[in-house]
Design a protein around this motif. Structure first.
Motif, PDB file in Angstrom:
ATOM      1  N   ALA A  45       0.828  -1.206   0.000  1.00 27.97           N
ATOM      2  CA  ALA A  45       0.000   0.000   0.000  1.00 27.97           C
ATOM      3  C   ALA A  45       0.864   1.258   0.000  1.00 27.97           C
ATOM      4  O   ALA A  45       0.588   2.219  -0.722  1.00 27.97           O
ATOM      5  N   CYS A 252      -4.099  -1.414   4.946  1.00 27.39           N
ATOM      6  CA  CYS A 252      -4.045  -0.296   4.000  1.00 27.39           C
ATOM      7  C   CYS A 252      -4.346   1.019   4.711  1.00 27.39           C
ATOM      8  O   CYS A 252      -3.735   2.052   4.411  1.00 27.39           O
ATOM      9  N   CYS A 277      -7.838   4.966   2.144  1.00 28.50           N
ATOM     10  CA  CYS A 277      -7.019   3.804   1.806  1.00 28.50           C
ATOM     11  C   CYS A 277      -7.715   2.505   2.224  1.00 28.50           C
ATOM     12  O   CYS A 277      -7.707   1.517   1.483  1.00 28.50           O
ATOM     13  N   ASN A 281      -9.214  -0.404  -0.571  1.00 28.19           N
ATOM     14  CA  ASN A 281      -8.847  -1.817  -0.557  1.00 28.19           C
ATOM     15  C   ASN A 281     -10.060  -2.718  -0.792  1.00 28.19           C
ATOM     16  O   ASN A 281      -9.961  -3.752  -1.454  1.00 28.19           O
TER      17      ASN A 281
END
Length: 307
Positions: A45, A252, A277, A281
């Motif tokens: 990530a 993430c 984030c 994912n």
């Protein structure tokens, strides 16, 4: 550079088995394989967010070498000892039946004292490099490592004036908190086990006594980030039909939080980028990964409340 520690990496697999029967053969109709382990997800990530990343792990046999090769394809440096026993495999059943998201988690190699010492020596050598800006310690550790190893690593990072981020549970977390890491991330279930409380705000406030910044994730209820005497609640709603998998979302999210802390001053933006984030994912076909374009789009959709 950010150092993502994944002491117990894994080959993460999606299998499709419609019905699991005891004591007989069960066949999968489809399989997919991904480099895994919480620290590997963090490293992938961060790389997608244009960070320079190295990952420290214990790399076992053929499966361990495959994970290293997948990291190298992404220009992620891998460090740490190679051992003979194979790195574990973790299987998640993805059929649309009662067995959906049933998991089978491997244990990983059993380490000798010498192998653990090699792991810690690699860690110290990496910290001695002036380029390391942060250390992220994530997930389980192999058999043979002491449960206070994260505590040792947090203290070692502090001796180098490097902030440490911890994402762990049970005894690993208990001992790590004794060392007062910079950031701690846990989910609500882990928070309840730690504090006895179910409310993520209460968990984050209590956790803050052991670290400077506490991040508590509560599934679809989003992120509760305790920092600067406030709770920053970031939330983003995803259409259920667009969710492919939530595995790796917390990893993430932690990667996004670390990136934000290193590059942005506004705490609200820390919460928004971390939340974006984690959400990105969920809609990405590769397990424990996201697309940076999705993160940028979702960032502007995150609802932020300061409590």
């Amino acid at each position: 550079m950010i150092l993502a520690v994944c002491a117990n990496p894994s080959v993460d697999a999606f299998w499709n088995i419609d019905d699991i029967q005891k004591g007989t053969t069960n066949r999968s109709t489809n399989e997919q394989y991904f480099p895994g382990g919480k620290g590997i997800h963090v490293a992938l990530a961060l790389k997608e967010l244009n960070s320079i990343v190295a990952t420290l792990g214990v790399w076992g046999g053929i499966t361990g070498q495959w994970i290293k090769e997948e990291c190298h394809k992404k220009d992620i440096l891998t460090i740490g000892p190679d051992v003979k026993e194979w790195t574990r495999t973790c299987i998640t059943n993805k059929s649309n039946t009662q067995w959906k998201d049933t998991e089978f988690l491997g244990a990983g190699p059993s380490l000798t004292a010498s192998q653990t010492e090699q792991f810690l020596s690699s860690y110290t050598q990496e910290l001695n490099k002036s380029s390391v800006e942060a250390v992220i310690l994530s997930g389980s550790v192999p058999t043979g490592m002491d449960k206070d190893i994260y505590k040792q690593m947090v203290l070692e990072a502090r001796s180098h004036d490097i902030p440490s981020y911890v994402d762990a549970s049970n005894k690993l977390l208990d001992h790590a908190l004794e060392a007062q890491p910079f950031v701690v991330h846990i989910n609500r279930e882990e928070g309840k086990a730690l504090t006895g409380h179910d409310d993520p705000i209460t968990i984050a406030t209590s956790l803050r006594e052991h670290c400077q910044i506490a991040a508590v994730t509560a599934g679809k209820d989003g992120l509760y980030l305790a920092a600067d005497n406030h709770i920053y609640h970031g939330r983003h709603t995803i259409n259920q039909k667009n969710i492919i998998s939530t595995i790796g979302s917390g990893d993430c999210l932690l990667a996004g939080l670390c990136k934000a802390i290193l590059t942005r001053e506004d705490i609200g933006e820390w919460a928004k980028l971390a939340t974006a984030c984690g959400s990105a994912n969920c809609i990405h076909p590769q397990l424990g990964m996201f697309n940076a374009q999705d993160v940028n789009r979702i960032f502007n959709q995150v609802r932020l409340e300061i409590i």
